[in-house]
Design a protein around this motif. Sequence first.
Motif, PDB file in Angstrom:
ATOM      1  N   PHE A  45       0.815  -1.225   0.000  1.00 38.04           N
ATOM      2  CA  PHE A  45       0.000   0.000   0.000  1.00 38.04           C
ATOM      3  C   PHE A  45       0.844   1.269   0.000  1.00 38.04           C
ATOM      4  CE2 PHE A  45      -2.937  -2.903   2.480  1.00 38.04           C
ATOM      5  CZ  PHE A  45      -3.804  -3.131   1.425  1.00 38.04           C
ATOM      6  N   GLY A  47       1.678   3.096  -2.376  1.00 36.83           N
ATOM      7  CA  GLY A  47       1.124   4.103  -3.286  1.00 36.83           C
ATOM      8  C   GLY A  47       0.209   5.080  -2.574  1.00 36.83           C
ATOM      9  N   ALA A  48      -0.503   4.581  -1.558  1.00 37.95           N
ATOM     10  CA  ALA A  48      -1.475   5.440  -0.853  1.00 37.95           C
ATOM     11  C   ALA A  48      -0.772   6.631  -0.180  1.00 37.95           C
ATOM     12  CB  ALA A  48      -2.229   4.606   0.192  1.00 37.95           C
ATOM     13  N   PRO A 108      -3.326   6.521   5.384  1.00 34.57           N
ATOM     14  CA  PRO A 108      -3.327   5.956   4.028  1.00 34.57           C
ATOM     15  C   PRO A 108      -2.392   4.738   3.917  1.00 34.57           C
ATOM     16  CG  PRO A 108      -3.315   8.334   3.893  1.00 34.57           C
ATOM     17  CD  PRO A 108      -3.110   7.980   5.352  1.00 34.57           C
ATOM     18  N   GLY A 109      -2.972   3.591   3.629  1.00 34.22           N
ATOM     19  CA  GLY A 109      -2.200   2.360   3.485  1.00 34.22           C
ATOM     20  C   GLY A 109      -1.494   1.924   4.757  1.00 34.22           C
ATOM     21  N   ALA A 134      -8.612   6.247   6.407  1.00 34.66           N
ATOM     22  CA  ALA A 134      -8.372   4.847   6.034  1.00 34.66           C
ATOM     23  C   ALA A 134      -8.124   3.967   7.279  1.00 34.66           C
ATOM     24  CB  ALA A 134      -7.207   4.796   5.030  1.00 34.66           C
ATOM     25  N   ASP A 135      -6.961   3.299   7.331  1.00 34.59           N
ATOM     26  CA  ASP A 135      -6.727   2.391   8.458  1.00 34.59           C
ATOM     27  C   ASP A 135      -6.622   3.128   9.786  1.00 34.59           C
ATOM     28  OD1 ASP A 135      -6.804  -0.133   7.169  1.00 34.59           O
ATOM     29  OD2 ASP A 135      -4.912   0.399   6.199  1.00 34.59           O
ATOM     30  N   ASN A 138      -9.997   2.790  10.917  1.00 38.42           N
ATOM     31  CA  ASN A 138     -10.301   1.424  11.357  1.00 38.42           C
ATOM     32  C   ASN A 138      -9.731   1.182  12.751  1.00 38.42           C
ATOM     33  OD1 ASN A 138     -11.656   0.865   8.973  1.00 38.42           O
ATOM     34  ND2 ASN A 138      -9.751   0.334   7.914  1.00 38.42           N
ATOM     35  N   HIS A 155     -15.027   7.088   4.411  1.00 41.36           N
ATOM     36  CA  HIS A 155     -15.993   6.739   3.365  1.00 41.36           C
ATOM     37  C   HIS A 155     -17.129   5.976   4.058  1.00 41.36           C
ATOM     38  CE1 HIS A 155     -14.467   2.612   3.287  1.00 41.36           C
ATOM     39  NE2 HIS A 155     -13.330   2.925   2.668  1.00 41.36           N
ATOM     40  N   VAL A 156     -18.119   5.597   3.289  1.00 34.28           N
ATOM     41  CA  VAL A 156     -19.322   5.036   3.921  1.00 34.28           C
ATOM     42  C   VAL A 156     -19.015   3.765   4.720  1.00 34.28           C
ATOM     43  CG1 VAL A 156     -21.578   4.026   3.396  1.00 34.28           C
ATOM     44  CG2 VAL A 156     -20.812   6.072   2.200  1.00 34.28           C
ATOM     45  N   GLY A 157     -18.123   2.929   4.184  1.00 33.75           N
ATOM     46  CA  GLY A 157     -17.769   1.694   4.891  1.00 33.75           C
ATOM     47  C   GLY A 157     -17.091   1.992   6.218  1.00 33.75           C
ATOM     48  N   GLU A 158     -16.193   2.968   6.204  1.00 33.44           N
ATOM     49  CA  GLU A 158     -15.495   3.342   7.449  1.00 33.44           C
ATOM     50  C   GLU A 158     -16.462   4.001   8.438  1.00 33.44           C
ATOM     51  OE1 GLU A 158     -11.303   3.933   5.046  1.00 33.44           O
ATOM     52  OE2 GLU A 158     -12.717   5.589   5.228  1.00 33.44           O
ATOM     53  N   ARG A 161     -18.327   1.384  10.249  1.00 32.93           N
ATOM     54  CA  ARG A 161     -17.528   0.759  11.331  1.00 32.93           C
ATOM     55  C   ARG A 161     -17.476   1.678  12.545  1.00 32.93           C
ATOM     56  NH1 ARG A 161     -13.087  -0.239   7.206  1.00 32.93           N
ATOM     57  NH2 ARG A 161     -14.182  -1.794   5.994  1.00 32.93           N
ATOM     58  N   GLY A 218      -9.306   3.547  -6.741  1.00 31.75           N
ATOM     59  CA  GLY A 218      -8.393   3.473  -5.597  1.00 31.75           C
ATOM     60  C   GLY A 218      -7.419   4.639  -5.527  1.00 31.75           C
ATOM     61  N   GLY A 219      -7.294   5.225  -4.375  1.00 33.09           N
ATOM     62  CA  GLY A 219      -6.314   6.284  -4.142  1.00 33.09           C
ATOM     63  C   GLY A 219      -6.922   7.676  -4.072  1.00 33.09           C
ATOM     64  N   ASP A 222      -6.932   8.990  -0.587  1.00 32.13           N
ATOM     65  CA  ASP A 222      -5.573   9.274  -0.114  1.00 32.13           C
ATOM     66  C   ASP A 222      -5.154  10.683  -0.552  1.00 32.13           C
ATOM     67  OD1 ASP A 222      -5.499   6.610   0.837  1.00 32.13           O
ATOM     68  OD2 ASP A 222      -4.999   5.925  -1.170  1.00 32.13           O
TER      69      ASP A 222
HETATM   70  N1  LIG Z   1      -2.652   2.584  -4.129  1.00 27.64           N
HETATM   71  C1  LIG Z   1      -2.789   2.216  -2.844  1.00 27.64           C
HETATM   72  O1  LIG Z   1      -1.802   1.920  -2.168  1.00 27.64           O
HETATM   73  C2  LIG Z   1      -4.129   2.189  -2.244  1.00 27.64           C
HETATM   74  C3  LIG Z   1      -4.269   1.812  -0.916  1.00 27.64           C
HETATM   75  N2  LIG Z   1      -5.457   1.865  -0.271  1.00 27.64           N
HETATM   76  C4  LIG Z   1      -5.453   1.483   1.122  1.00 27.64           C
HETATM   77  O2  LIG Z   1      -6.094   0.253   1.256  1.00 27.64           O
HETATM   78  C5  LIG Z   1      -6.522   0.108   2.596  1.00 27.64           C
HETATM   79  C6  LIG Z   1      -7.944  -0.408   2.606  1.00 27.64           C
HETATM   80  O3  LIG Z   1      -8.845   0.647   2.221  1.00 27.64           O
HETATM   81  P1  LIG Z   1     -10.229   0.375   1.484  1.00 27.64           P
HETATM   82  O4  LIG Z   1     -11.006   1.624   1.560  1.00 27.64           O
HETATM   83  O5  LIG Z   1      -9.961  -0.152   0.108  1.00 27.64           O
HETATM   84  O6  LIG Z   1     -10.881  -0.800   2.306  1.00 27.64           O
HETATM   85  P2  LIG Z   1     -11.910  -0.774   3.510  1.00 27.64           P
HETATM   86  O7  LIG Z   1     -11.564   0.201   4.575  1.00 27.64           O
HETATM   87  O8  LIG Z   1     -12.069  -2.171   3.945  1.00 27.64           O
HETATM   88  O9  LIG Z   1     -13.258  -0.222   2.853  1.00 27.64           O
HETATM   89  C7  LIG Z   1     -13.949  -0.963   1.900  1.00 27.64           C
HETATM   90  C8  LIG Z   1     -15.155  -1.573   2.585  1.00 27.64           C
HETATM   91  O10 LIG Z   1     -16.114  -0.548   2.823  1.00 27.64           O
HETATM   92  C9  LIG Z   1     -17.334  -0.882   2.185  1.00 27.64           C
HETATM   93  N3  LIG Z   1     -18.045   0.252   1.577  1.00 27.64           N
HETATM   94  C10 LIG Z   1     -19.367   0.442   1.595  1.00 27.64           C
HETATM   95  N4  LIG Z   1     -19.698   1.560   0.998  1.00 27.64           N
HETATM   96  C11 LIG Z   1     -18.573   2.107   0.569  1.00 27.64           C
HETATM   97  C12 LIG Z   1     -18.315   3.290  -0.130  1.00 27.64           C
HETATM   98  N5  LIG Z   1     -19.278   4.136  -0.522  1.00 27.64           N
HETATM   99  N6  LIG Z   1     -17.025   3.595  -0.426  1.00 27.64           N
HETATM  100  C13 LIG Z   1     -16.046   2.737  -0.076  1.00 27.64           C
HETATM  101  N7  LIG Z   1     -16.261   1.568   0.604  1.00 27.64           N
HETATM  102  C14 LIG Z   1     -17.515   1.278   0.924  1.00 27.64           C
HETATM  103  C15 LIG Z   1     -16.935  -1.850   1.107  1.00 27.64           C
HETATM  104  O11 LIG Z   1     -18.089  -2.578   0.824  1.00 27.64           O
HETATM  105  P3  LIG Z   1     -18.245  -3.428  -0.552  1.00 27.64           P
HETATM  106  O12 LIG Z   1     -17.562  -2.628  -1.626  1.00 27.64           O
HETATM  107  O13 LIG Z   1     -17.565  -4.693  -0.256  1.00 27.64           O
HETATM  108  O14 LIG Z   1     -19.707  -3.496  -0.697  1.00 27.64           O
HETATM  109  C16 LIG Z   1     -15.812  -2.618   1.757  1.00 27.64           C
HETATM  110  O15 LIG Z   1     -16.353  -3.625   2.609  1.00 27.64           O
HETATM  111  C17 LIG Z   1      -6.388   1.487   3.251  1.00 27.64           C
HETATM  112  O16 LIG Z   1      -5.205   1.535   4.030  1.00 27.64           O
HETATM  113  C18 LIG Z   1      -6.224   2.388   2.060  1.00 27.64           C
HETATM  114  O17 LIG Z   1      -5.499   3.570   2.353  1.00 27.64           O
HETATM  115  C19 LIG Z   1      -6.643   2.367  -0.917  1.00 27.64           C
HETATM  116  O18 LIG Z   1      -6.685   3.743  -0.588  1.00 27.64           O
HETATM  117  C20 LIG Z   1      -6.602   2.171  -2.426  1.00 27.64           C
HETATM  118  C21 LIG Z   1      -5.304   2.609  -3.051  1.00 27.64           C
END
Ligand SMILES: NC(=O)C1=CN([C@@H]2O[C@H](COP(=O)(O)OP(=O)(O)OC[C@H]3O[C@@H](n4cnc5c(N)ncnc54)[C@H](OP(=O)(O)O)[C@@H]3O)[C@@H](O)[C@H]2O)[C@@H](O)CC1
Length: 280
Positions: A45, A47-48, A108-109, A134-135, A138, A155-158, A161, A218-219, A222
């Motif tokens: 991660f 890139g984030a 981020p990441g 992001a994390d 979490n 975002h909505v998922g976060e 939580r 993605g990104g 970030d």
């Molecule tokens: N290039 C890189 O290095 C990148 C690195 N990254 C890093 O990756 C890590 C994980 O981050 P993450 O956001 O991808 O995962 P997570 O926190 O599990 O959230 C996804 C969950 O939430 C839910 N969900 C429901 N509604 C939603 C909505 N409207 N918008 C978004 N999500 C929604 C969604 O539900 P589903 O899509 O499954 O229905 C799923 O269950 C983090 O450290 C981040 O910085 C990324 O930034 C990408 C580029």
Amino acid sequence: MPEKVQNKISVLAHAELMTLLPPREQESHKGDFGHVLLVGGHRGFCGAIRLAGEAALRVGSGLVSIATKKEHAASLTLSRPELMCHGVADQRELKRIATACDVIGIGPGLGQTRWSSSLYEAALETGLAAVVDADGLNLLSRSPRKNKNWVLTPHVGEAARLLRCSAADIQLDRQAAVKELQNEYGGVVVLKGSGSLVYGGGDDIYMCKAGNPGMASGGMGDVLTGVISGLMAQGLTILDAAKMAVMVHAMAADRAAQKGQRGLLASDLMQPIRELVNDY
Ligand SMILES: NC(=O)C1=CN([C@@H]2O[C@H](COP(=O)(O)OP(=O)(O)OC[C@H]3O[C@@H](n4cnc5c(N)ncnc54)[C@H](OP(=O)(O)O)[C@@H]3O)[C@@H](O)[C@H]2O)[C@@H](O)CC1
Ligand SMILES: Nc1ncnc2c1ncn2[C@@H]1O[C@H](COP(=O)(O)OP(=O)(O)O)[C@@H](O)[C@H]1O
């Protein structure tokens, strides 16, 4: 599930917000525009944190440092030499770097390992004004706390939580959700997504009407973290930085999507972000 509420909605306007970022004085130097420290970039991660770092530079911060995994520091520096990238193993190393910084952006990441949670705790212990994404969010949801000097960008998922409900519950009443998040966690909350909301307590909820579905890649979040951090470093209050960042980020995505929304990359926002923070 959040309770239904009615609030005054103010629509964000770029021209009005630009009064917060006046043209630079002729005698300016980099020390006038703040030093951002961004923490994240676990394995897979990096890139984030690179995107967040470049965005903080493109919005005008004087200096940007990155605290990341040891194995990422050299490649990040090569890909963007203006970033000062440090491989950080523990809390002591992070706190030493933070002494020179004005603002800290965490998440981020970052991952959710022991390394991640120990840097997250150390980052908050610095007492610097913070952006948590992001994390970082979490980790916050695992151990809720309140702080008046941070911006949270779920975002909505976060958000689901953080409020211990479903993503559908959040979307059912986004205004109620952003208020409840701010009430429980303090500071300023940006609830991302189509029509992002910004709320820092009080009567007004701010809404961004710019942005497009090309941003669903993605990104993008970030980049927003870097923009908010970079504006805070330049002296904007946490609420003004969040409002301005959300607007500039979404407008940049609209400019970048003129050739089509599909295939839009987070990196494509960098140049329009730079144009927008210079657009008086
Ligand atoms: N290039 C890189 O290095 C990148 C690195 N990254 C890093 O990756 C890590 C994980 O981050 P993450 O956001 O991808 O995962 P997570 O926190 O599990 O959230 C996804 C969950 O939430 C839910 N969900 C429901 N509604 C939603 C909505 N409207 N918008 C978004 N999500 C929604 C969604 O539900 P589903 O899509 O499954 O229905 C799923 O269950 C983090 O450290 C981040 O910085 C990324 O930034 C990408 C580029
Ligand atoms: N359909 C959409 N309309 C407007 N903005 C969107 C849309 N989809 C995503 N965005 C914006 O893009 C960004 C996505 O952030 P996030 O989900 O955290 O991405 P990532 O974790 O990949 O960086 C947010 O600023 C969000 O408001």
